[in-house]
Design an enzyme around this catalytic site. Structure first.
Site, PDB file in Angstrom:
ATOM      1  N   CYS A  96     -98.224  24.138 -74.396  1.00 45.31           N
ATOM      2  CA  CYS A  96     -98.125  24.799 -73.086  1.00 45.31           C
ATOM      3  C   CYS A  96     -97.934  23.835 -71.906  1.00 45.31           C
ATOM      4  O   CYS A  96     -96.840  23.353 -71.696  1.00 45.31           O
ATOM      5  CB  CYS A  96     -99.335  25.709 -72.890  1.00 45.31           C
ATOM      6  SG  CYS A  96     -99.031  26.985 -71.671  1.00 45.31           S
ATOM      7  N   ARG A 131     -99.587  36.453 -60.240  1.00 48.41           N
ATOM      8  CA  ARG A 131     -99.902  37.479 -61.238  1.00 48.41           C
ATOM      9  C   ARG A 131     -98.819  37.613 -62.298  1.00 48.41           C
ATOM     10  O   ARG A 131     -99.035  38.257 -63.320  1.00 48.41           O
ATOM     11  CB  ARG A 131    -100.079  38.833 -60.559  1.00 48.41           C
ATOM     12  CG  ARG A 131    -101.332  38.869 -59.740  1.00 48.41           C
ATOM     13  CD  ARG A 131    -101.444  40.136 -58.950  1.00 48.41           C
ATOM     14  NE  ARG A 131    -102.788  40.247 -58.437  1.00 48.41           N
ATOM     15  CZ  ARG A 131    -103.486  41.349 -58.434  1.00 48.41           C
ATOM     16  NH1 ARG A 131    -102.977  42.456 -58.910  1.00 48.41           N
ATOM     17  NH2 ARG A 131    -104.699  41.369 -57.938  1.00 48.41           N
ATOM     18  N   HIS A 197    -101.311  28.709 -77.864  1.00 46.39           N
ATOM     19  CA  HIS A 197    -102.685  28.207 -77.940  1.00 46.39           C
ATOM     20  C   HIS A 197    -103.333  28.943 -79.106  1.00 46.39           C
ATOM     21  O   HIS A 197    -102.676  29.623 -79.860  1.00 46.39           O
ATOM     22  CB  HIS A 197    -103.463  28.587 -76.677  1.00 46.39           C
ATOM     23  CG  HIS A 197    -102.945  28.046 -75.408  1.00 46.39           C
ATOM     24  ND1 HIS A 197    -103.269  26.804 -74.936  1.00 46.39           N
ATOM     25  CD2 HIS A 197    -102.145  28.601 -74.450  1.00 46.39           C
ATOM     26  CE1 HIS A 197    -102.711  26.618 -73.748  1.00 46.39           C
ATOM     27  NE2 HIS A 197    -102.011  27.683 -73.432  1.00 46.39           N
TER      28      HIS A 197
HETATM   29  N1  GLN Z   1    -100.083  25.854 -65.805  1.00 49.00           N
HETATM   30  C1  GLN Z   1     -99.017  26.166 -66.681  1.00 49.00           C
HETATM   31  C2  GLN Z   1     -98.500  27.580 -66.509  1.00 49.00           C
HETATM   32  O1  GLN Z   1     -99.183  28.410 -65.960  1.00 49.00           O
HETATM   33  C3  GLN Z   1     -99.443  25.943 -68.116  1.00 49.00           C
HETATM   34  C4  GLN Z   1    -100.515  26.877 -68.550  1.00 49.00           C
HETATM   35  C5  GLN Z   1    -101.121  26.577 -69.896  1.00 49.00           C
HETATM   36  O2  GLN Z   1    -101.151  25.437 -70.346  1.00 49.00           O
HETATM   37  N2  GLN Z   1    -101.684  27.604 -70.516  1.00 49.00           N
HETATM   38  O3  GLN Z   1     -97.410  27.879 -66.921  1.00 49.00           O
END
Ligand code: GLN
Length: 253
Positions: A96, A131, A197
């Site tokens: 991510c 959001r 994740h």
């Molecule tokens: N901050 C990044 C996003 O919102 C990555 C988020 C994350 O690692 N879950 O896209």
């Protein structure tokens, strides 16, 4: 005893939804087969003393925009050494926020452009409407060890990633690289970047073994075959999860 060396970067900053568990899974699956595992943590300021190319696996988890912004300069200062490790075949697993930072840039939900390492061509832009995020369970299909494998995870990202030349998988349920995308993540021989994740490797043992197999084979200079482990419990969990998320014919969402 054969030892696999892992560099876990910024574990204190990038650790959403059990991401650190991925490295526990690698260590466990190595231990069960009689291999050892050294896990080093990298924190801000460690660049000078870190020999990135000495690692078999470099790992970054996911994080909020705030943490990504905080560590960006430090990560950039290591660019050449990380690139050398990547060119040398070190496996890179990036989740991510880590995925986003390997690309050209990440324009976050405040409209701030965080430069990426630029190892790959993709780039990521988040909506300034905080959001608007892709949140929920996700299933993708990818080729692992020559066979098609369903990979289960959880996504929560505002960033939408574009210009991905070689995606990690095809989305069966969930969003992937952007809202309603057909593709998820980025992949090369020694790279997996993904929004999943979960922790990813607990839910997908074949993927964990694929990474372990790659690293051990690279060390040995020849294909290393891994002893099978008892994944009965993991497989039962996968069955339940896949049954819940996919109907008989795969559906998107
Ligand atoms: N901050 C990044 C996003 O919102 C990555 C988020 C994350 O690692 N879950 O896209």
């Amino acid at each position: 005893m054969k030892t696999l060396r892992i560099l876990h970067m910024y574990p204190n900053m990038l650790d959403l939804y059990g991401d650190s568990g991925n490295m526990e899974i690698i260590a466990y699956r190595l231990r069960m087969r009689g291999y050892a595992c050294i896990k080093d943590s990298y924190t801000i300021g460690d660049g000078e003393k870190t020999d990135f190319s000495s690692y078999d696996l470099i790992y970054l988890g996911g994080g909020a925009d705030f943490e990504q912004q905080l560590l960006a300069d430090d990560l950039l200062s290591c660019r050449d050494k990380i690139k050398a490790a990547y060119d040398n075949g070190t496996f890179m697993l990036m989740i991510c926020g880590g995925y986003q930072l390997m690309g050209q840039y990440y324009k976050d939900s405040n409209g701030e452009k965080i430069p990426g390492l630029g190892l790959f061509d993709y780039y990521t832009v988040a909506s300034t409407n905080k959001r608007e995020r892709c949140i929920g369970n996700i299933v993708i299909e990818s080729e692992i060890g020559g066979e098609s494998y369903k990979i289960i995870g959880f996504e929560n990202h505002g960033g939408m990633t574009d210009n991905v030349s070689t995606p990690f998988g095809k989305v069966l349920f969930g969003n992937g690289n952007k809202f309603g995308s057909d593709t998820e993540g980025y992949r090369e021989k020694n790279v997996i970047c993904t929004y999943l994740h979960g922790p990813l490797l607990a839910k997908n043992p074949k993927l964990a073994d694929h990474i372990i197999g790659y690293c051990l084979s690279r060390q040995a200079g020849e294909a290393v075959s891994l002893k099978a482990l008892n994944d009965e419990l993991e497989e039962k969990c996968r069955e339940v999860m896949l049954g819940r998320l996919l109907t008989e014919t795969d559906r998107k969402r």
